[in-house]
Design a protein around this motif. Structure first.
Motif, PDB file in Angstrom:
ATOM      1  N   ALA A   1      -3.848   6.945   1.712  1.00  0.00           N
ATOM      2  CA  ALA A   1      -3.777   5.592   2.270  1.00  0.00           C
ATOM      3  C   ALA A   1      -3.186   5.576   3.670  1.00  0.00           C
ATOM      4  O   ALA A   1      -3.178   4.534   4.326  1.00  0.00           O
TER       5      ALA A   1
ATOM      6  N   ALA B   1      -5.285   4.185   6.656  1.00  0.00           N
ATOM      7  CA  ALA B   1      -5.451   2.729   6.640  1.00  0.00           C
ATOM      8  C   ALA B   1      -4.181   2.032   7.099  1.00  0.00           C
ATOM      9  O   ALA B   1      -4.228   1.043   7.841  1.00  0.00           O
TER      10      ALA B   1
ATOM     11  N   GLY C   1     -10.454   7.498   1.528  1.00  0.00           N
ATOM     12  CA  GLY C   1      -9.209   6.753   1.320  1.00  0.00           C
ATOM     13  C   GLY C   1      -8.977   5.726   2.413  1.00  0.00           C
ATOM     14  O   GLY C   1      -8.594   4.579   2.149  1.00  0.00           O
ATOM     15  N   THR C   2      -9.233   6.134   3.664  1.00  0.00           N
ATOM     16  CA  THR C   2      -9.062   5.210   4.791  1.00  0.00           C
ATOM     17  C   THR C   2     -10.034   4.050   4.691  1.00  0.00           C
ATOM     18  O   THR C   2      -9.665   2.889   4.909  1.00  0.00           O
TER      19      THR C   2
ATOM     20  N   LEU D   1      -9.634  -2.955   1.934  1.00  0.00           N
ATOM     21  CA  LEU D   1      -8.758  -3.834   1.153  1.00  0.00           C
ATOM     22  C   LEU D   1      -7.750  -4.553   2.044  1.00  0.00           C
ATOM     23  O   LEU D   1      -7.587  -5.777   1.965  1.00  0.00           O
ATOM     24  N   MET D   2      -7.094  -3.802   2.933  1.00  0.00           N
ATOM     25  CA  MET D   2      -6.049  -4.386   3.785  1.00  0.00           C
ATOM     26  C   MET D   2      -6.629  -5.332   4.834  1.00  0.00           C
ATOM     27  O   MET D   2      -6.200  -6.477   4.960  1.00  0.00           O
TER      28      MET D   2
ATOM     29  N   TYR E   1      -8.864   1.828   1.310  1.00  0.00           N
ATOM     30  CA  TYR E   1      -7.625   1.076   1.520  1.00  0.00           C
ATOM     31  C   TYR E   1      -7.739   0.169   2.740  1.00  0.00           C
ATOM     32  O   TYR E   1      -7.202  -0.948   2.756  1.00  0.00           O
TER      33      TYR E   1
ATOM     34  N   VAL F   1       0.841  -1.204   0.000  1.00  0.00           N
ATOM     35  CA  VAL F   1       0.000   0.000   0.000  1.00  0.00           C
ATOM     36  C   VAL F   1       0.874   1.252   0.000  1.00  0.00           C
ATOM     37  O   VAL F   1       0.536   2.256  -0.641  1.00  0.00           O
TER      38      VAL F   1
ATOM     39  N   TYR G   1      -6.917  10.391  -2.535  1.00  0.00           N
ATOM     40  CA  TYR G   1      -7.494   9.599  -1.442  1.00  0.00           C
ATOM     41  C   TYR G   1      -6.366   8.920  -0.679  1.00  0.00           C
ATOM     42  O   TYR G   1      -5.804   7.938  -1.129  1.00  0.00           O
TER      43      TYR G   1
ATOM     44  N   LEU H   1       1.868   1.740  -3.519  1.00  0.00           N
ATOM     45  CA  LEU H   1       0.747   2.287  -4.284  1.00  0.00           C
ATOM     46  C   LEU H   1       0.658   3.800  -4.085  1.00  0.00           C
ATOM     47  O   LEU H   1       0.370   4.550  -5.020  1.00  0.00           O
ATOM     48  N   ARG H   2       0.919   4.233  -2.849  1.00  0.00           N
ATOM     49  CA  ARG H   2       0.889   5.677  -2.552  1.00  0.00           C
ATOM     50  C   ARG H   2       1.899   6.437  -3.403  1.00  0.00           C
ATOM     51  O   ARG H   2       1.665   7.581  -3.792  1.00  0.00           O
TER      52      ARG H   2
END
Length: 200
Positions: free
Chosen positions: A41, A44, A167-168, A174-175, A171, A20, A39, A23-24
């Motif tokens: 991350a 998260a 975003g939180t 997902l996490m 992500y 992640v 958004y 990705l950021r």
């Protein structure tokens, strides 16, 4: 060295955070998904580290190092014009907020679930909103150093905080969702007892 154990749980958690974090860094430079850069991350990542690492050192160090490395890369590339030397201006307020958000993950998400994740998300959005905007307001010649001036900064930040919230949630879902599925499929990833004396 006989007490050194390979800890698959720690490795998988670290991989999630690093992916992640990468990705950021990558999202702002990939044309088709560049809009996702709005958004964040980091909320998260903070909650995930706080919720799943039993060791306080790991819970704070791994997410903070990921934030630092991704910030450095972004400061030297995509956001170079906004950085002031080592990092962007007011970075210490962001890192202070990030540490508090990790603490929320540790205290609120003792047993990962939808309700605890939602509650923790709302708390960290408030932390991010107040702490980072206090840093923007405090000592700034652009805003009156009064409660009214601080409230003006908070109002200006509302659209950004909504994106931080989204975003939180995105992500984080997902996490947390992916790791819970892995835990269900591979019981070795369940936490058992205290951390080993030395684990890698």
């Amino acid at each position: 060295m006989s007490n050194i154990k390979f800890n698959p749980r720690t490795l998988i958690l670290l991989i999630f955070i690093l992916v992640v974090g990468m990705l950021r860094v990558l999202v702002p430079v990939i044309g088709d998904i560049k809009v996702l850069a709005n958004y964040s991350a980091i909320g998260a990542i903070a909650l995930f580290g706080g919720a799943y690492f039993n060791s306080n050192a790991k819970a704070f160090a791994f997410p903070l190092l990921t934030l630092l490395i991704s910030d450095l890369v972004l400061s030297l590339t995509v956001y170079k014009q906004y950085s002031s030397g080592f990092l962007y201006e007011g970075w210490y307020w962001v890192y202070g907020a990030f540490a508090l958000m990790t603490l929320v993950g540790k205290l609120v998400i003792k047993k990962p679930g939808v309700l605890s994740f939602a509650a923790a998300t709302l708390i960290i959005v408030l932390i991010h909103w107040i702490v980072t905007d206090f840093g923007m307001w405090y000592g700034s010649p652009s805003f009156p150093q009064t409660l009214a001036g601080f409230w003006t900064v908070l109002e200006m930040a509302i659209p950004f905080e909504f994106r931080f919230l989204y975003g939180t949630l995105g992500y984080g879902a997902l996490m947390f969702g992916s790791f819970e599925l892995l835990r269900y499929k591979y019981p070795v990833l369940n936490f058992k007892g205290k951390d080993a004396a030395v684990s890698i």
